[in-house]
Design an enzyme around this catalytic site. Structure first.
Site, mmCIF file in Angstrom:
data_model
loop_
_atom_site.group_PDB
_atom_site.id
_atom_site.type_symbol
_atom_site.label_atom_id
_atom_site.label_comp_id
_atom_site.label_asym_id
_atom_site.label_seq_id
_atom_site.Cartn_x
_atom_site.Cartn_y
_atom_site.Cartn_z
ATOM 1 N N ALA A 169 0.844 -1.187 0.000
ATOM 2 C CA ALA A 169 0.000 0.000 0.000
ATOM 3 C C ALA A 169 0.885 1.245 0.000
ATOM 4 O O ALA A 169 1.829 1.341 0.782
ATOM 5 C CB ALA A 169 -0.916 -0.015 1.215
ATOM 6 N N GLN A 219 -5.426 -7.004 -6.075
ATOM 7 C CA GLN A 219 -5.562 -7.646 -4.754
ATOM 8 C C GLN A 219 -6.775 -7.081 -4.016
ATOM 9 O O GLN A 219 -6.899 -5.866 -3.857
ATOM 10 C CB GLN A 219 -4.318 -7.442 -3.887
ATOM 11 C CG GLN A 219 -4.418 -8.274 -2.609
ATOM 12 C CD GLN A 219 -3.291 -8.043 -1.620
ATOM 13 O OE1 GLN A 219 -3.179 -6.969 -1.044
ATOM 14 N NE2 GLN A 219 -2.461 -9.052 -1.405
ATOM 15 N N ARG A 232 9.786 -4.630 0.670
ATOM 16 C CA ARG A 232 10.431 -3.376 1.082
ATOM 17 C C ARG A 232 11.736 -3.072 0.367
ATOM 18 O O ARG A 232 12.044 -1.906 0.110
ATOM 19 C CB ARG A 232 10.627 -3.389 2.613
ATOM 20 C CG ARG A 232 9.307 -3.240 3.354
ATOM 21 C CD ARG A 232 9.421 -3.633 4.783
ATOM 22 N NE ARG A 232 9.827 -5.035 4.904
ATOM 23 C CZ ARG A 232 10.148 -5.632 6.032
ATOM 24 N NH1 ARG A 232 10.135 -4.934 7.145
ATOM 25 N NH2 ARG A 232 10.492 -6.896 6.044
ATOM 26 N N CYS A 275 -2.941 -9.207 5.854
ATOM 27 C CA CYS A 275 -2.773 -7.851 6.398
ATOM 28 C C CYS A 275 -2.941 -7.862 7.929
ATOM 29 O O CYS A 275 -3.928 -8.375 8.452
ATOM 30 C CB CYS A 275 -3.779 -6.904 5.753
ATOM 31 S SG CYS A 275 -3.593 -5.231 6.372
ATOM 32 N N GLY A 306 9.526 -12.442 2.339
ATOM 33 C CA GLY A 306 9.994 -11.990 3.641
ATOM 34 C C GLY A 306 11.493 -11.779 3.676
ATOM 35 O O GLY A 306 12.259 -12.730 3.535
ATOM 36 N N ASP A 307 11.889 -10.493 3.798
ATOM 37 C CA ASP A 307 13.302 -10.135 3.981
ATOM 38 C C ASP A 307 14.204 -10.469 2.793
ATOM 39 O O ASP A 307 15.420 -10.600 2.987
ATOM 40 C CB ASP A 307 13.871 -10.802 5.237
ATOM 41 C CG ASP A 307 13.309 -10.177 6.511
ATOM 42 O OD1 ASP A 307 12.645 -9.127 6.405
ATOM 43 O OD2 ASP A 307 13.541 -10.733 7.601
HETATM 44 C C1 LIG Z 1 4.219 -0.214 3.504
HETATM 45 C C2 LIG Z 1 3.751 -1.632 3.280
HETATM 46 C C3 LIG Z 1 2.515 -1.856 2.681
HETATM 47 C C4 LIG Z 1 2.073 -3.170 2.473
HETATM 48 N N1 LIG Z 1 0.874 -3.367 1.832
HETATM 49 C C5 LIG Z 1 0.480 -4.631 1.533
HETATM 50 C C6 LIG Z 1 -0.697 -4.870 0.746
HETATM 51 O O1 LIG Z 1 -1.402 -3.942 0.328
HETATM 52 N N2 LIG Z 1 -1.015 -6.169 0.479
HETATM 53 C C7 LIG Z 1 -0.245 -7.223 0.915
HETATM 54 O O2 LIG Z 1 -0.572 -8.376 0.629
HETATM 55 N N3 LIG Z 1 0.875 -7.030 1.644
HETATM 56 C C8 LIG Z 1 1.257 -5.763 1.934
HETATM 57 N N4 LIG Z 1 2.435 -5.560 2.601
HETATM 58 C C9 LIG Z 1 3.283 -6.720 2.951
HETATM 59 C C10 LIG Z 1 4.331 -6.981 1.849
HETATM 60 O O3 LIG Z 1 3.716 -7.344 0.636
HETATM 61 C C11 LIG Z 1 5.300 -8.092 2.258
HETATM 62 O O4 LIG Z 1 4.553 -9.251 2.512
HETATM 63 C C12 LIG Z 1 6.113 -7.739 3.513
HETATM 64 O O5 LIG Z 1 6.606 -6.427 3.450
HETATM 65 C C13 LIG Z 1 7.283 -8.723 3.707
HETATM 66 O O6 LIG Z 1 8.116 -8.730 2.583
HETATM 67 P P1 LIG Z 1 9.525 -7.911 2.571
HETATM 68 O O7 LIG Z 1 10.294 -8.382 3.756
HETATM 69 O O8 LIG Z 1 10.142 -8.260 1.245
HETATM 70 O O9 LIG Z 1 9.159 -6.457 2.690
HETATM 71 C C14 LIG Z 1 2.874 -4.262 2.858
HETATM 72 C C15 LIG Z 1 4.114 -4.020 3.466
HETATM 73 C C16 LIG Z 1 4.554 -2.731 3.681
HETATM 74 C C17 LIG Z 1 5.899 -2.508 4.309
#
Ligand SMILES: Cc1cc2nc3c(=O)[nH]c(=O)nc-3n(C[C@H](O)[C@H](O)[C@H](O)COP(=O)(O)O)c2cc1C
Length: 333
Positions: free
Chosen positions: A21, A75, A242, A109, A218-219
């Site tokens: 988001a 989504q 991220r 979420c 994740g990460d």
């Molecule tokens: C600012 C932000 C907004 C997010 N919005 C959503 C979303 O709209 N839908 C969703 O499924 N996950 C959302 N996530 C989760 C991410 O898709 C992801 O699962 C999570 O950040 C872990 O992955 P990463 O470690 O690569 O960041 C959001 C995460 C962050 C940080």
């Protein structure tokens, strides 16, 4: 990695942008597609809001462009199967949306506002309802466009002590989910602490026999962490969240690393600023300039992270109101 099919849809690369988001804007998704991603879902959009208010209010979040994005995915979040049915019917009768390739359901979420309605990660506590949502989406699409797959993005658990939810993903697969993506954190972890590849692997094993693709998330921030999550979980694909904020180049780096090629260097400061401007101009195609700049304030710092003087630039960008002002602050062009 092997090529992956979600339903009948072949994706060019199982390395995807994780929905975020505020960050998964259409121009950013187009940029990520150019960097080689398989596809990039929109951020979460309320099925109930679409049901009762139509698409106008949510269009800025779920606008798609199949010509520029390739495979597209919208989504949805919600807790009532009927809301999903109505939302999908509305999406499929809206000219700018009906070309969508995939419908993704958010079951991960952790935000209180979302879970108090029984949506997002709260669905992990109610597998019967979660399965009925998947079935409702599948059934609605069958009557309109049967080749659109239904995918689910979820987590390793609702409670702090959860170490994977094998029965939950089985219920989703039994209900007909065409792909499942699991983020290796529990709901209370939000986005903090370690993401558990072990717990993801438990869920991966649970649905291995169903023959549907399984993605891990994740990460992941570089080729090394991508390789590790693939090895640890046996997943078919990955989603990067991220680490891609203001850094679409991470996809090219991860893809090169996984293919055993030289990893491209980060682009120059000028190229990074140019990409920032490009995304902002892309947002301005469908939003008034001041709104686009305001909404982009939380994204801009990521594009300039680590550059000379970035701390001061960041502060000034956070009060910018126009494209010209942003360019001036960045000393661009
Ligand atoms: C600012 C932000 C907004 C997010 N919005 C959503 C979303 O709209 N839908 C969703 O499924 N996950 C959302 N996530 C989760 C991410 O898709 C992801 O699962 C999570 O950040 C872990 O992955 P990463 O470690 O690569 O960041 C959001 C995460 C962050 C940080």
């Amino acid at each position: 990695m092997k090529s992956v099919k979600i339903g009948d849809i072949k994706i060019k690369n199982p390395i995807c942008l994780s929905p975020m988001a505020g960050f998964s804007s259409l121009p950013f998704r187009i940029i990520c597609n150019e960097q080689g991603t398989g596809y990039c879902p929109t951020e979460l959009v309320s099925a109930r809001s679409i049901r009762y208010n139509g698409v106008d209010k949510s269009l800025k979040y779920m606008r798609i462009s199949p010509e520029e994005e390739g495979i597209t995915a919208i989504q949805l979040f919600g807790s009532e199967p009927e809301d999903f049915e109505a939302a999908i019917e509305t999406i499929m009768s809206t000219p700018v949306l009906k070309e969508v390739s995939i419908i993704d359901i958010n079951m991960g979420c952790p935000v209180p506002k979302v879970i108090k309605t029984g949506s997002g990660s709260a669905l992990m506590e109610d597998p019967v309802r979660a399965a009925s949502i998947v079935k409702a989406c599948k059934k609605t699409l069958e009557g309109i466009c049967p080749n659109i797959p239904v995918t689910v993005k979820t987590r390793i658990g609702y409670n702090a002590e959860d170490k994977g939810k094998p029965d939950f993903v089985k219920a989703l697969a039994d209900a007909g989910a065409d792909m499942i993506c699991v983020h290796g954190r529990t709901r209370p972890q939000m986005y903090h602490g370690e993401s558990s590849n072990e717990a993801i692997a438990v869920m991966r094993e649970a649905v291995r026999g169903y023959g549907i693709p399984f993605f891990a998330n994740g990460d992941i921030c570089d080729a090394q962490s991508a390789k590790k999550i693939i090895e640890d979980t046996g997943c078919d694909g990955i989603m990067i969240g991220r680490a891609a904020r203001g850094n679409p180049w991470v996809f090219g780096q991860v893809i090169a690393g996984l293919e055993g090629k030289d990893i491209p260097q980060m682009p120059s400061a000028e190229e990074r600023k140019a990409m920032l401007i490009r995304e902002l101009e892309g947002r301005m195609k469908y939003l008034p300039e001041d709104v686009a700049v305001r909404e982009f304030r939380c994204v801009m710092p990521f594009y300039i992270k680590g550059l000379n003087g970035s701390a001061g630039i960041k502060v000034r960008l956070c009060s910018a109101v126009s494209l010209d002002e942003v360019k001036e602050i960045l000393d661009f062009g």
